[in-house]
Design a protein around this motif. Structure first.
Motif, PDB file in Angstrom:
ATOM      1  N   CYS A  19       0.828  -1.214   0.000  1.00  7.84           N
ATOM      2  CA  CYS A  19       0.000   0.000   0.000  1.00  7.84           C
ATOM      3  C   CYS A  19       0.866   1.270   0.000  1.00  7.84           C
ATOM      4  O   CYS A  19       1.875   1.339   0.683  1.00  7.84           O
ATOM      5  N   CYS A  21      -0.559   4.185   0.867  1.00  6.51           N
ATOM      6  CA  CYS A  21      -1.213   5.042   1.864  1.00  6.51           C
ATOM      7  C   CYS A  21      -1.115   6.509   1.415  1.00  6.51           C
ATOM      8  O   CYS A  21      -0.645   7.370   2.163  1.00  6.51           O
ATOM      9  N   PHE A  52      -4.532   2.999  -1.891  1.00  4.84           N
ATOM     10  CA  PHE A  52      -5.241   2.862  -0.597  1.00  4.84           C
ATOM     11  C   PHE A  52      -5.809   1.447  -0.477  1.00  4.84           C
ATOM     12  O   PHE A  52      -6.928   1.176  -0.904  1.00  4.84           O
ATOM     13  N   CYS A  54      -6.949  -0.249   1.971  1.00  9.46           N
ATOM     14  CA  CYS A  54      -8.115  -0.488   2.830  1.00  9.46           C
ATOM     15  C   CYS A  54      -9.411   0.015   2.205  1.00  9.46           C
ATOM     16  O   CYS A  54     -10.490  -0.260   2.720  1.00  9.46           O
ATOM     17  N   CYS A  79      -0.267  -0.425   6.943  1.00 10.12           N
ATOM     18  CA  CYS A  79      -0.145   0.247   8.241  1.00 10.12           C
ATOM     19  C   CYS A  79      -0.085  -0.792   9.378  1.00 10.12           C
ATOM     20  O   CYS A  79       0.096  -1.985   9.147  1.00 10.12           O
ATOM     21  N   HIS A  84      -5.940  -2.152  10.547  1.00 11.72           N
ATOM     22  CA  HIS A  84      -6.714  -2.780   9.475  1.00 11.72           C
ATOM     23  C   HIS A  84      -6.571  -4.295   9.345  1.00 11.72           C
ATOM     24  O   HIS A  84      -7.020  -4.851   8.348  1.00 11.72           O
TER      25      HIS A  84
HETATM   26  S1  SF4 Z   1      -4.726   3.183   6.398  1.00 11.42           S
HETATM   27 FE1  SF4 Z   1      -3.439   1.394   6.044  1.00 11.42          FE
HETATM   28  S2  SF4 Z   1      -4.415   0.189   4.486  1.00 11.42           S
HETATM   29 FE2  SF4 Z   1      -5.397   2.207   4.471  1.00 11.42          FE
HETATM   30  S3  SF4 Z   1      -4.299   3.333   2.916  1.00 11.42           S
HETATM   31 FE3  SF4 Z   1      -3.215   3.759   4.822  1.00 11.42          FE
HETATM   32  S4  SF4 Z   1      -1.636   2.155   5.027  1.00 11.42           S
HETATM   33 FE4  SF4 Z   1      -3.064   1.555   3.407  1.00 11.42          FE
END
Ligand code: SF4
Ligand code: SF4
Length: 309
Positions: A19, A21, A52, A54, A79, A84
């Motif tokens: 990811c 993020c 992203f 998630c 993350c 998550h």
């Molecule tokens: S919160 Fe976590 S899963 Fe969502 S975009 Fe950011 S790093 Fe990626």
């Protein structure tokens, strides 16, 4: 779901999703380069990066790849799992494989957010992902089960943290046993005059809560008590405590403190001197309204220290 998901081959087909993020991870970790590198890993069937993970489209990507590429393991580098892991476990399950055939790598809080060097951050992320790819091969399918638990909570420590925790749990309907090794609750806050940063009166915050603990029908207060042993597991702990002798009948003592003045020995412990020596702390105990029976020294067998009224 359980059993061998490798169709008897003994090999795994891992889907790796890294990811960005937004820029939270991508600004410090070369996400594109790692995705490319890991596409050549012998156990990785699909290696992707996405802005992203998630988001709904991010989760759909995982679900689609599980089905199209017959994945039996999934690794997401993103993350903290605290944020998550449940999200991705559900997505993996929606894709048709056991939710525990999943491993999450934290390349945000443990890498990009705490790094200042792009190359070394990317190298650290590489090592963490490699570890997860090795580990997820050994995951076993687990099933969720419902088990009976004892809906009773023990809170150890009667400082402001333990007091607040006990009150919230008790108000939520749980039976609470609050264990405090000292002879009264209140902890360090009872020694303070003011609290930072608002300079509110510490006793004004603490003492109503002490009263609430003393009067709450679902809180059993055990002062002068220490935890000796804990066994069991989540939901079914067995705790052995030792309640030290007060040499005063707690059912008769109302904690008036008169015996302290009358006692010829007056063996006030250092800690007690510290507490009683501070006016506000003293007020805190006096105003608390929590019945804390007097203590008597073993050698004198005479009530010697009154805790609170
Ligand atoms: S919160 Fe976590 S899963 Fe969502 S975009 Fe950011 S790093 Fe990626
Ligand atoms: S605090 Fe002392 S004097 Fe007061 S009731 Fe208890 S034992 Fe008696």
């Amino acid at each position: 779901m359980s059993g061998d998901t490798t169709n008897g081959s003994g090999k795994v087909r891992i889907g790796l999703f890294i990811c960005h993020c937004g820029t939270n991870i991508a600004k410090m970790v070369d996400v594109v380069k790692l995705t490319e590198e890991f596409s050549k890993h012998p156990d990785v069937a699909v290696s992707r990066e996405y802005r992203f993970m998630c988001s709904e489209p991010g989760q759909e990507l995982i679900i689609k790849d599980i089905k199209e590429h017959k994945l039996d393991r999934v690794v997401v580098a993103a993350c903290s799992p605290l944020m998550h892991e449940p999200t991705f476990r559900k997505a993996v399950e929606r894709g048709g494989i056991n939710r525990y055939f999943f491993e999450m790598v934290n390349v945000r809080e443990q890498v990009s957010w705490v790094s200042t060097d792009y190359e070394s951050a990317t190298a650290k992320a590489r090592r963490l992902i490699n570890g997860a790819l090795a580990r997820v091969k050994f995951h076993e399918a687990l099933e969720m089960r419902r088990v009976k638990i004892t809906p009773r909570v023990m809170v150890v420590g009667g400082g402001i943290g333990g007091i607040e925790t006990s009150l919230q749990l008790a108000d939520a309907g749980f039976e609470v046993v609050l264990v405090e090794k000292d002879d009264t609750i209140g902890g360090h806050m009872a020694k303070f005059d003011k609290t930072f940063p608002t300079l509110d009166c510490a006793a004004c915050i603490l003492t109503p809560k002490m009263v609430s603990v003393g009067q709450h029908p679902r809180i059993r207060l055990m002062t002068w008590t220490e935890v000796e042993n804990v066994e069991g597991y989540v939901g079914n702990f067995k705790v052995k405590v030792r309640q030290k002798a007060r040499y005063v009948d707690p059912s008769l003592c109302n904690g008036c403190g008169a015996c302290y003045e009358a006692c010829p020995a007056r063996p006030v412990p250092t800690k007690r001197k510290l507490i009683l020596g501070r006016q506000v702390a003293n007020q805190g105990y006096m105003l608390s309204g929590v019945k804390m029976p007097a203590l008597a020294k073993e050698e004198t067998k005479t009530p010697a220290v009154a805790d609170a009224v």
